[in-house]
Design an enzyme around this catalytic site. Structure first.
Site, short mmCIF file in Angstrom:
data_model
loop_
_atom_site.label_atom_id
_atom_site.label_comp_id
_atom_site.label_asym_id
_atom_site.label_seq_id
_atom_site.Cartn_x
_atom_site.Cartn_y
_atom_site.Cartn_z
N GLY A 56 8.42 3.85 -0.29
CA GLY A 56 9.17 5.10 -0.10
C GLY A 56 10.64 4.82 0.04
O GLY A 56 11.08 3.68 -0.13
N ARG A 57 11.39 5.87 0.36
CA ARG A 57 12.84 5.70 0.56
C ARG A 57 13.13 4.72 1.68
O ARG A 57 14.11 4.00 1.65
CB ARG A 57 13.47 7.07 0.91
CG ARG A 57 13.88 7.88 -0.29
CD ARG A 57 14.38 9.24 0.15
NE ARG A 57 13.36 9.96 0.94
CZ ARG A 57 13.54 11.13 1.52
NH1 ARG A 57 14.69 11.75 1.43
NH2 ARG A 57 12.56 11.72 2.19
N ASP A 83 9.68 14.98 10.86
CA ASP A 83 9.34 14.77 9.44
C ASP A 83 7.82 14.81 9.30
O ASP A 83 7.20 13.92 8.74
CB ASP A 83 9.91 13.44 8.94
CG ASP A 83 9.91 13.35 7.41
OD1 ASP A 83 9.73 14.39 6.74
OD2 ASP A 83 10.08 12.23 6.89
N LYS A 90 5.25 -2.47 8.04
CA LYS A 90 6.23 -1.60 7.39
C LYS A 90 7.54 -2.37 7.36
O LYS A 90 8.04 -2.79 8.41
CB LYS A 90 6.35 -0.32 8.19
CG LYS A 90 7.24 0.73 7.58
CD LYS A 90 7.06 2.02 8.38
CE LYS A 90 7.98 3.13 7.92
NZ LYS A 90 7.82 4.33 8.77
N VAL A 130 0.82 -1.22 0.00
CA VAL A 130 0.00 0.00 0.00
C VAL A 130 0.85 1.27 0.00
O VAL A 130 0.32 2.37 -0.14
CB VAL A 130 -0.99 0.04 1.20
CG1 VAL A 130 -2.02 -1.07 1.07
CG2 VAL A 130 -0.26 -0.06 2.54
N GLY A 131 2.16 1.12 0.14
CA GLY A 131 3.02 2.31 0.12
C GLY A 131 4.47 1.94 -0.12
O GLY A 131 4.93 0.90 0.36
#
Ligand code: ADE
Length: 318
Positions: A23-24, A144, A41, A20-21
Site C-alpha cells: 500500500g501507500r 481510517d 509491516k 501479503v499486502g
C-alpha cells in the site's frame, strides 16, 4: 519503555517469507519467528510518522484486546544507507475483511460474529479507561476505518489494524496531571493533515468541512469512525447469504462515485444528494440482518450510536 531493548534486535531473528499486502504505507510480509507465523509491516522511510503513530497505539496501556490486532514488537532496522521501520504482529491467513468478502459469502452467524467483533474492537479503542495506579487508557479514534484495515481471524471474528492515523485524547491521570500519550511526537497531527482517511469512508462532516482535518477533538473523530463502521456493516450485509441472496462484493458507493473519488465528489453524493448505500428488503427476512440494518441507519445519518451501544444491540442476537 524497557521492552524496546529487546525489540531492537528482534528483526534479526525473523525470516521474511512472502509479501501479503502492498500500500501507500509500504508492505506487509508473512514471516516466521522461532517457528511461528507472524506478520511484519515495513513502512516507507518517509512515512516515519505513521510508524511512530502506530507504535504509540500498541504501547498504550490496556490496548490489548481480542478485536485489536495483537502487537509483538516494533523495530528500526539499520540496512546500511537507510533505516527500515518494522511493526511485528500476529499473522492472520485470511487477510483483510475486504479480501475475505471479495472471495467468500457469509452465513448469518458469521455476519453477526464479524460485525459484533468489529463493534467490540472499536468500542474498546474508543473507550477511556481510568486506572487506579498506572496511566489510564485514553480514548482513541482510528480515523481510517475501512474493510481493508480489518483482519479476519481463523475463527472468522475480526480484529482492527492499521493505526497510523489514530488520534488519542489528552487525559487526566489519578493524580490530576495532564498527560499527552503522544508527547514524543507532537508534530504528528500536522504531518498527517493531508493524509487522513480514505475519501469513500469519510463522514459527511469531514466531507463538507464541519469537522476540520486538523481538529484535535477525539470525540468528534470517534463519531466519524462510527459512520465508517456503518459502511463496513453494509459491506458485510451485502455478502450474507440468506436463501441464496448474497450479491457480488462491491465497495460502498460503488454505484455513485468513481474508483478513486475526490472529497468534492463524495460530498456531492453524501451531503448534497444525501445518498447512502442501498438496503435490500430481503434483509428483513433475518433478525440478524435486520439488526445490522438498524445499526447502519442509526450510524450513517447525524444522530449516531456509540460503538458500545451498537455492540450491545448486536449482542442480543448472539
Ligand atoms: N495483511 C495485513 N496485515 C496482516 C496480518 N497481520 N496478517 C495477515 N495479513 C495481513
Amino acid at each position: 519503555g524497557m521492552p524496546l531493548l529487546m525489540e531492537r534486535t528482534i528483526s534479526r531473528q525473523i525470516t521474511l517469507e512472502s509479501i501479503v499486502g502492498v500500500g501507500r504505507y509500504g508492505e506487509v510480509w508473512k514471516a516466521s519467528w522461532s517457528g511461528e507465523n507472524i506478520a511484519v509491516k515495513i513502512f516507507k522511510t518517509i512515512d516515519e510518522q505513521s510508524w511512530k503513530n502506530e507504535v504509540d497505539i500498541y504501547q498504550t496501556n490496556m490496548i490489548h484486546h481480542a478485536s485489536i490486532l495483537n502487537f509483538i514488537a516494533a523495530d528500526s532496522k539499520d540496512i546500511g544507507d537507510s533505516v527500515q521501520l518494522w511493526i511485528v504482529t500476529s499473522f492472520h491467513p485470511f487477510g483483510s475483511l475486504f479480501d475475505y468478502l471479495t472471495n467468500n459469502e457469509l452465513d448469518e452467524i458469521t455476519a453477526l460474529k464479524m460485525s459484533l467483533s468489529i463493534a467490540h474492537g472499536l468500542s474498546h479503542l474508543h473507550m477511556y479507561i481510568p486506572t487506579f495506579s498506572l496511566g489510564a487508557k485514553p480514548s482513541i479514534a482510528h480515523r481510517d476505518f475501512k474493510s481493508k484495515n480489518i483482519l479476519v481471524k481463523n475463527d472468522l471474528s475480526c480484529c482492527i489494524s492499521d493505526f497510523g492515523k489514530q488520534i488519542s485524547s489528552f487525559y487526566l491521570d489519578n493524580f490530576g496531571n495532564t498527560n499527552n500519550v503522544n508527547v514524543n511526537n507532537n508534530n504528528r497531527i500536522d504531518n498527517n493533515i493531508n493524509k487522513i482517511g480514505t475519501t469513500r469512508y469519510m463522514a459527511p462532516e469531514l466531507l463538507d468541512g464541519r469537522l476540520q482535518m486538523n481538529s484535535l477533538d477525539v470525540e468528534l473523530w470517534k463519531l466519524a469512525d462510527i459512520y465508517s463502521m456503518s459502511l463496513i456493516f453494509w459491506e458485510i450485509a451485502t455478502r450474507t447469504n440468506i436463501s441464496d441472496l448474497a450479491r457480488p462484493y462491491q465497495l460502498p458507493y460503488f454505484d455513485s462515485v468513481s474508483f478513486d473519488p475526490t472529497m468534492d465528489e463524495m460530498n456531492a453524493v453524501v451531503n448534497v444528494q444525501r445518498v447512502r448505500p442501498a438496503l435490500s428488503s430481503d434483509w428483513n427476512r433475518s433478525v440478524i440482518l435486520k439488526e445490522l440494518m438498524r445499526s447502519m441507519t442509526s450510524c450513517w445519518f447525524s444522530a449516531r450510536l456509540t460503538a458500545l451501544c451498537v455492540k450491545k444491540n448486536l449482542l442480543k442476537h448472539a
